[in-house]
Design a protein around this motif. Sequence first.
Motif, mmCIF file in Angstrom:
data_model
loop_
_atom_site.group_PDB
_atom_site.id
_atom_site.type_symbol
_atom_site.label_atom_id
_atom_site.label_comp_id
_atom_site.label_asym_id
_atom_site.label_seq_id
_atom_site.Cartn_x
_atom_site.Cartn_y
_atom_site.Cartn_z
ATOM 1 N N LEU A 18 -21.507 -32.873 -0.937
ATOM 2 C CA LEU A 18 -22.898 -33.270 -0.723
ATOM 3 C C LEU A 18 -23.446 -34.189 -1.806
ATOM 4 C CD1 LEU A 18 -24.463 -29.921 0.546
ATOM 5 C CD2 LEU A 18 -23.862 -31.926 1.879
ATOM 6 N N THR A 19 -22.879 -34.138 -3.004
ATOM 7 C CA THR A 19 -23.440 -34.943 -4.107
ATOM 8 C C THR A 19 -22.464 -35.974 -4.645
ATOM 9 O OG1 THR A 19 -22.698 -33.424 -5.840
ATOM 10 C CG2 THR A 19 -24.811 -32.928 -4.788
ATOM 11 N N SER A 20 -21.208 -35.926 -4.173
ATOM 12 C CA SER A 20 -20.147 -36.809 -4.685
ATOM 13 C C SER A 20 -19.867 -36.568 -6.161
ATOM 14 C CB SER A 20 -20.503 -38.291 -4.449
ATOM 15 O OG SER A 20 -20.672 -38.548 -3.086
ATOM 16 N N GLN A 21 -20.254 -35.401 -6.654
ATOM 17 C CA GLN A 21 -20.007 -35.026 -8.042
ATOM 18 C C GLN A 21 -19.599 -33.551 -8.072
ATOM 19 O OE1 GLN A 21 -23.942 -35.657 -9.509
ATOM 20 N NE2 GLN A 21 -23.486 -37.687 -10.330
ATOM 21 N N THR A 22 -18.880 -33.199 -9.108
ATOM 22 C CA THR A 22 -18.642 -31.780 -9.336
ATOM 23 C C THR A 22 -19.867 -31.196 -10.039
ATOM 24 O OG1 THR A 22 -17.659 -32.093 -11.526
ATOM 25 C CG2 THR A 22 -16.181 -32.231 -9.619
ATOM 26 N N PRO A 23 -20.055 -29.877 -9.993
ATOM 27 C CA PRO A 23 -21.185 -29.287 -10.722
ATOM 28 C C PRO A 23 -21.175 -29.623 -12.208
ATOM 29 C CG PRO A 23 -20.240 -27.688 -9.211
ATOM 30 C CD PRO A 23 -19.334 -28.868 -9.198
ATOM 31 N N ALA A 24 -19.984 -29.661 -12.814
ATOM 32 C CA ALA A 24 -19.896 -29.995 -14.243
ATOM 33 C C ALA A 24 -20.327 -31.425 -14.505
ATOM 34 C CB ALA A 24 -18.471 -29.766 -14.731
ATOM 35 N N GLN A 25 -19.924 -32.352 -13.624
ATOM 36 C CA GLN A 25 -20.350 -33.749 -13.779
ATOM 37 C C GLN A 25 -21.857 -33.887 -13.621
ATOM 38 O OE1 GLN A 25 -17.848 -35.421 -10.719
ATOM 39 N NE2 GLN A 25 -16.250 -36.030 -12.162
ATOM 40 N N TYR A 26 -22.411 -33.165 -12.664
ATOM 41 C CA TYR A 26 -23.856 -33.216 -12.456
ATOM 42 C C TYR A 26 -24.587 -32.690 -13.687
ATOM 43 C CZ TYR A 26 -28.407 -32.503 -10.276
ATOM 44 O OH TYR A 26 -29.759 -32.541 -9.988
ATOM 45 N N ARG A 27 -24.105 -31.580 -14.235
ATOM 46 C CA ARG A 27 -24.733 -31.013 -15.440
ATOM 47 C C ARG A 27 -24.653 -32.003 -16.595
ATOM 48 N NH1 ARG A 27 -23.044 -25.134 -17.147
ATOM 49 N NH2 ARG A 27 -25.076 -24.610 -16.245
ATOM 50 N N GLN A 28 -23.537 -32.714 -16.705
ATOM 51 C CA GLN A 28 -23.380 -33.685 -17.782
ATOM 52 C C GLN A 28 -24.382 -34.824 -17.632
ATOM 53 O OE1 GLN A 28 -19.353 -35.233 -17.997
ATOM 54 N NE2 GLN A 28 -19.305 -34.884 -20.207
ATOM 55 N N LEU A 29 -24.601 -35.257 -16.395
ATOM 56 C CA LEU A 29 -25.581 -36.326 -16.149
ATOM 57 C C LEU A 29 -26.990 -35.857 -16.480
ATOM 58 C CD1 LEU A 29 -24.304 -37.967 -12.845
ATOM 59 C CD2 LEU A 29 -24.491 -39.036 -15.081
ATOM 60 N N VAL A 30 -27.299 -34.604 -16.116
ATOM 61 C CA VAL A 30 -28.619 -34.050 -16.424
ATOM 62 C C VAL A 30 -28.839 -34.019 -17.930
ATOM 63 C CG1 VAL A 30 -30.023 -31.961 -16.334
ATOM 64 C CG2 VAL A 30 -28.806 -32.715 -14.307
ATOM 65 N N ALA A 31 -27.803 -33.596 -18.655
ATOM 66 C CA ALA A 31 -27.925 -33.482 -20.107
ATOM 67 C C ALA A 31 -28.073 -34.836 -20.781
ATOM 68 C CB ALA A 31 -26.708 -32.749 -20.671
ATOM 69 N N SER A 32 -27.401 -35.848 -20.218
ATOM 70 C CA SER A 32 -27.407 -37.159 -20.867
ATOM 71 C C SER A 32 -28.590 -38.033 -20.472
ATOM 72 C CB SER A 32 -26.103 -37.897 -20.550
ATOM 73 O OG SER A 32 -25.979 -38.108 -19.155
ATOM 74 N N SER A 33 -29.102 -37.864 -19.225
ATOM 75 C CA SER A 33 -30.153 -38.777 -18.769
ATOM 76 C C SER A 33 -31.424 -38.075 -18.337
ATOM 77 C CB SER A 33 -29.627 -39.619 -17.600
ATOM 78 O OG SER A 33 -29.239 -38.792 -16.525
ATOM 79 N N GLY A 34 -31.528 -36.766 -18.553
ATOM 80 C CA GLY A 34 -32.736 -36.048 -18.149
ATOM 81 C C GLY A 34 -32.602 -35.508 -16.755
ATOM 82 N N SER A 35 -33.695 -34.938 -16.214
ATOM 83 C CA SER A 35 -33.684 -34.289 -14.908
ATOM 84 C C SER A 35 -33.408 -35.283 -13.804
ATOM 85 C CB SER A 35 -35.031 -33.608 -14.659
ATOM 86 O OG SER A 35 -35.015 -32.962 -13.427
ATOM 87 N N LEU A 36 -32.499 -34.916 -12.904
ATOM 88 C CA LEU A 36 -32.176 -35.755 -11.757
ATOM 89 C C LEU A 36 -32.820 -35.198 -10.510
ATOM 90 C CD1 LEU A 36 -28.379 -36.318 -12.392
ATOM 91 C CD2 LEU A 36 -30.271 -37.844 -12.965
ATOM 92 N N PRO A 37 -33.158 -36.026 -9.544
ATOM 93 C CA PRO A 37 -33.744 -35.514 -8.289
ATOM 94 C C PRO A 37 -32.733 -34.713 -7.520
ATOM 95 C CG PRO A 37 -33.239 -37.861 -8.117
ATOM 96 C CD PRO A 37 -33.010 -37.485 -9.541
ATOM 97 N N THR A 38 -33.169 -33.623 -6.964
ATOM 98 C CA THR A 38 -32.295 -32.812 -6.121
ATOM 99 C C THR A 38 -32.153 -33.444 -4.758
ATOM 100 O OG1 THR A 38 -34.146 -31.475 -5.390
ATOM 101 C CG2 THR A 38 -32.956 -30.712 -7.316
ATOM 102 N N SER A 39 -31.106 -33.030 -4.033
ATOM 103 C CA SER A 39 -30.884 -33.589 -2.704
ATOM 104 C C SER A 39 -31.988 -33.170 -1.760
ATOM 105 C CB SER A 39 -29.532 -33.096 -2.167
ATOM 106 O OG SER A 39 -29.537 -31.718 -2.035
ATOM 107 N N SER A 40 -32.333 -34.017 -0.837
ATOM 108 C CA SER A 40 -33.406 -33.728 0.103
ATOM 109 C C SER A 40 -32.976 -32.671 1.078
ATOM 110 C CB SER A 40 -33.781 -35.001 0.873
ATOM 111 O OG SER A 40 -32.674 -35.469 1.581
#
Length: 407
Positions: free
Chosen positions: A382-404
């Motif tokens: 659904l996100t084209s990312q693994t949960p770990a990759q998503y967490r890394q993006l959140v940590a590096s760039s701030g809060s990301l929008p959740t899927s609709s």
Amino acid sequence: MQTLPVQLDLFAFIIFLGVAQGIFLGFFFLTGERSRSVANRCLGYLMLSLSAVIGEMFLCYSNYMFRLLAFVDFSEPLNFALAPLFFLFVYARIWGRLPKRWLWHFVPTALWAINAVSWLYQPIAVKYNNYLHAYHPELPYAAEPIHYMSEDFFNLRDYISEMTLLSCLIYNVAALLLIYQAYRQAGKPFWQNTPVRLAQLRNQCILFLILPALIALIKPQFYEDLGDYLLACYLTLTIYGTSLNVMAGSNYISDEPDVSPPPPETPIETKKKYEKSALSEELEDAVLGKLNRLLEAEKPYLDSDLSLPKLAARLDTSPHHLSQLLNDRLGQTFFDWLATYRIAEAQRLLNEAATANLKIDEIAERVGYNSPSAFHTAFKRLTSQTPAQYRQLVASSGSLPTSSRSA
């Protein structure tokens, strides 16, 4: 020193089963991927402690203790570890971590272990006489050495039952309050059976809360420790109650697939599949409205055992009609719809500061996945990312929008 033959009856058999099952569950929770969860580790140590306590009761009740006198009262310090371990298990299951300064909860256990040193090194004759005093006062006592160290540094061993009762009562009430607060935060009545995780914790807590009441009821009715076999049978019941909870949440008996469901049908395929349906547009609107209200009020997608028939029953419709509604109006199969909401909730947990440090497997469990592999597969799809990759993006760039969400 006189001995008695081994006594094996129904009570002994029940207690022995509890010992065996407790050891099995202890190693089950403390090995493999399960041991990565702090709640599982607390539960594993609790099961092993229970096995030690009721194992001593089994030796005493069955008269095996005559052959193992060195083990008389070997599990006494664990009386003060049972209640803290259960409280910490509940806390960790709800919050995903242990409270600060959690080691302080085991100070009574450590102090009693120090006191037990004075007992563990007593001569065999002293242990034999103490065993007779508790279980077989009709037998003649053995001659004891004149000089040996004090059996009780703190002079508190005569009150161990009362102190165990108080410890169980305080910690079980505290655990019950934690569960009550979790229900309030979820906006659910305390006696509701959803979320399933909280309902299981509540039922298990009530089961453990009965123990201090039994101690208060049974101990005054028996001379010294003769009532322990009844307490051991009840502790066996709590161990098997834990086993039932484990089996109820097992992915082995779950209908949830470990592989991602097939892609949703195209609108043309959906139309052909349901072109003869009698479901009216008005009924669809009514069921869809009820579904949206249910999602806002209860978040049923977080229940690990949610299925299409169960959701349909809560909406007062048939599984066939609900499946048609999801396909016609939302363009999703039930498994796609379920994964969409669960992954959106997982993204929210990964974004929020209060839950961002939870382990990936704990987040998977919180959003309703019994299988970490199923969670990773759905998240990646659904996100084209693994949960770990998503967490890394959140940590590096701030809060990301959740899927609709589609409903």
